[in-house]
Design a protein around this motif. Structure first.
Motif, PDB file in Angstrom:
ATOM      1  N   GLN A  22      -7.610 -95.090  38.155  1.00 43.95           N
ATOM      2  CA  GLN A  22      -7.600 -94.133  37.060  1.00 43.95           C
ATOM      3  C   GLN A  22      -7.752 -94.890  35.749  1.00 43.95           C
ATOM      4  O   GLN A  22      -7.303 -96.021  35.618  1.00 43.95           O
ATOM      5  CB  GLN A  22      -6.321 -93.290  37.065  1.00 43.95           C
ATOM      6  N   ILE A  23      -8.414 -94.241  34.790  1.00 42.52           N
ATOM      7  CA  ILE A  23      -8.643 -94.850  33.483  1.00 42.52           C
ATOM      8  C   ILE A  23      -8.998 -93.750  32.488  1.00 42.52           C
ATOM      9  O   ILE A  23      -9.449 -92.672  32.880  1.00 42.52           O
ATOM     10  CB  ILE A  23      -9.772 -95.915  33.552  1.00 42.52           C
ATOM     11  N   LEU A  24      -8.781 -94.030  31.231  1.00 44.88           N
ATOM     12  CA  LEU A  24      -9.236 -93.138  30.165  1.00 44.88           C
ATOM     13  C   LEU A  24     -10.453 -93.756  29.513  1.00 44.88           C
ATOM     14  O   LEU A  24     -10.449 -94.930  29.155  1.00 44.88           O
ATOM     15  CB  LEU A  24      -8.147 -92.962  29.102  1.00 44.88           C
ATOM     16  N   ILE A  25     -11.487 -92.959  29.385  1.00 41.91           N
ATOM     17  CA  ILE A  25     -12.726 -93.396  28.758  1.00 41.91           C
ATOM     18  C   ILE A  25     -12.886 -92.632  27.448  1.00 41.91           C
ATOM     19  O   ILE A  25     -12.702 -91.409  27.413  1.00 41.91           O
ATOM     20  CB  ILE A  25     -13.945 -93.092  29.663  1.00 41.91           C
ATOM     21  N   ASN A  26     -13.209 -93.338  26.391  1.00 38.22           N
ATOM     22  CA  ASN A  26     -13.561 -92.704  25.119  1.00 38.22           C
ATOM     23  C   ASN A  26     -15.070 -92.714  25.015  1.00 38.22           C
ATOM     24  O   ASN A  26     -15.736 -93.550  25.629  1.00 38.22           O
ATOM     25  CB  ASN A  26     -12.941 -93.459  23.943  1.00 38.22           C
ATOM     26  N   VAL A  40     -10.397 -90.348  37.416  1.00 38.20           N
ATOM     27  CA  VAL A  40      -9.508 -90.712  38.517  1.00 38.20           C
ATOM     28  C   VAL A  40     -10.276 -90.649  39.831  1.00 38.20           C
ATOM     29  O   VAL A  40     -11.265 -89.933  39.950  1.00 38.20           O
ATOM     30  CB  VAL A  40      -8.275 -89.775  38.595  1.00 38.20           C
ATOM     31  N   THR A  41      -9.802 -91.400  40.809  1.00 34.29           N
ATOM     32  CA  THR A  41     -10.416 -91.318  42.130  1.00 34.29           C
ATOM     33  C   THR A  41      -9.683 -90.274  42.970  1.00 34.29           C
ATOM     34  O   THR A  41      -8.501 -89.989  42.749  1.00 34.29           O
ATOM     35  CB  THR A  41     -10.360 -92.668  42.876  1.00 34.29           C
ATOM     36  N   ARG A  42     -10.376 -89.728  43.917  1.00 38.44           N
ATOM     37  CA  ARG A  42      -9.782 -88.775  44.867  1.00 38.44           C
ATOM     38  C   ARG A  42      -8.653 -89.438  45.645  1.00 38.44           C
ATOM     39  O   ARG A  42      -7.594 -88.849  45.857  1.00 38.44           O
ATOM     40  CB  ARG A  42     -10.869 -88.265  45.813  1.00 38.44           C
ATOM     41  N   GLU A  43      -8.877 -90.669  46.058  1.00 42.75           N
ATOM     42  CA  GLU A  43      -7.866 -91.397  46.823  1.00 42.75           C
ATOM     43  C   GLU A  43      -6.578 -91.563  46.025  1.00 42.75           C
ATOM     44  O   GLU A  43      -5.483 -91.428  46.563  1.00 42.75           O
ATOM     45  CB  GLU A  43      -8.397 -92.772  47.260  1.00 42.75           C
ATOM     46  N   TRP A  44      -6.693 -91.837  44.725  1.00 45.68           N
ATOM     47  CA  TRP A  44      -5.502 -91.999  43.888  1.00 45.68           C
ATOM     48  C   TRP A  44      -4.767 -90.669  43.752  1.00 45.68           C
ATOM     49  O   TRP A  44      -3.541 -90.626  43.837  1.00 45.68           O
ATOM     50  CB  TRP A  44      -5.879 -92.564  42.522  1.00 45.68           C
ATOM     51  N   LEU A  45      -5.511 -89.571  43.580  1.00 51.24           N
ATOM     52  CA  LEU A  45      -4.869 -88.259  43.486  1.00 51.24           C
ATOM     53  C   LEU A  45      -4.094 -87.924  44.762  1.00 51.24           C
ATOM     54  O   LEU A  45      -3.035 -87.299  44.703  1.00 51.24           O
ATOM     55  CB  LEU A  45      -5.906 -87.167  43.221  1.00 51.24           C
ATOM     56  N   LYS A  80       0.628 -76.711  44.272  1.00 49.65           N
ATOM     57  CA  LYS A  80       0.037 -77.913  44.880  1.00 49.65           C
ATOM     58  C   LYS A  80      -1.277 -78.322  44.202  1.00 49.65           C
ATOM     59  O   LYS A  80      -2.055 -79.076  44.757  1.00 49.65           O
ATOM     60  CB  LYS A  80      -0.177 -77.748  46.398  1.00 49.65           C
ATOM     61  N   ASP A  81      -1.491 -77.793  42.995  1.00 50.36           N
ATOM     62  CA  ASP A  81      -2.675 -78.163  42.221  1.00 50.36           C
ATOM     63  C   ASP A  81      -2.439 -79.503  41.527  1.00 50.36           C
ATOM     64  O   ASP A  81      -1.317 -79.817  41.121  1.00 50.36           O
ATOM     65  CB  ASP A  81      -2.973 -77.117  41.140  1.00 50.36           C
ATOM     66  N   TYR A  82      -3.512 -80.261  41.352  1.00 49.88           N
ATOM     67  CA  TYR A  82      -3.455 -81.479  40.562  1.00 49.88           C
ATOM     68  C   TYR A  82      -3.574 -81.084  39.096  1.00 49.88           C
ATOM     69  O   TYR A  82      -4.455 -80.313  38.724  1.00 49.88           O
ATOM     70  CB  TYR A  82      -4.597 -82.430  40.926  1.00 49.88           C
TER      71      TYR A  82
END
Length: 95
Positions: A22-26, A40-45, A80-82
């Motif tokens: 996960q990261i924040l992009i400007n 974010v990646t699906r795996e991380w979620l 159960k929502d992200y």
């Protein structure tokens, strides 16, 4: 799409060895700041993260408006929502 920018003072961003979760992009377009984007990646979620972090604030703002001061990711226990959020919106004056 514009130009994507990352915080160059982040010591975890080592080319060739950064393990992206996960990261924040400007981003900018035509020399103007236009967006902040959580990526974010699906795996991380799927790890059911519970993250809240304060965002570094710039010394100046190009345009008057509301800007986020924090970033969060969690799973809503009922639905159960992200939930991925930019929060703490604060009015900033162009300088």
């Amino acid at each position: 799409m514009g130009v994507h920018l990352v915080d160059s003072s982040d010591t975890s961003l080592v080319p060739g060895s950064y393990n992206f979760e996960q990261i924040l992009i400007n981003g900018t377009w035509d020399g103007r700041y236009t967006f902040i984007e959580p990526m974010v990646t699906r795996e991380w979620l799927q790890t059911n993260p519970n993250l809240r972090q304060e965002l570094k604030q710039p010394q100046a703002f190009q345009k008057t408006g509301y800007y986020p001061t924090s970033y969060g990711v969690h799973v809503d226990e009922q639905t159960k929502d992200y939930v991925i959020s930019l929060a703490g919106l604060t009015m900033r004056t162009a300088s």
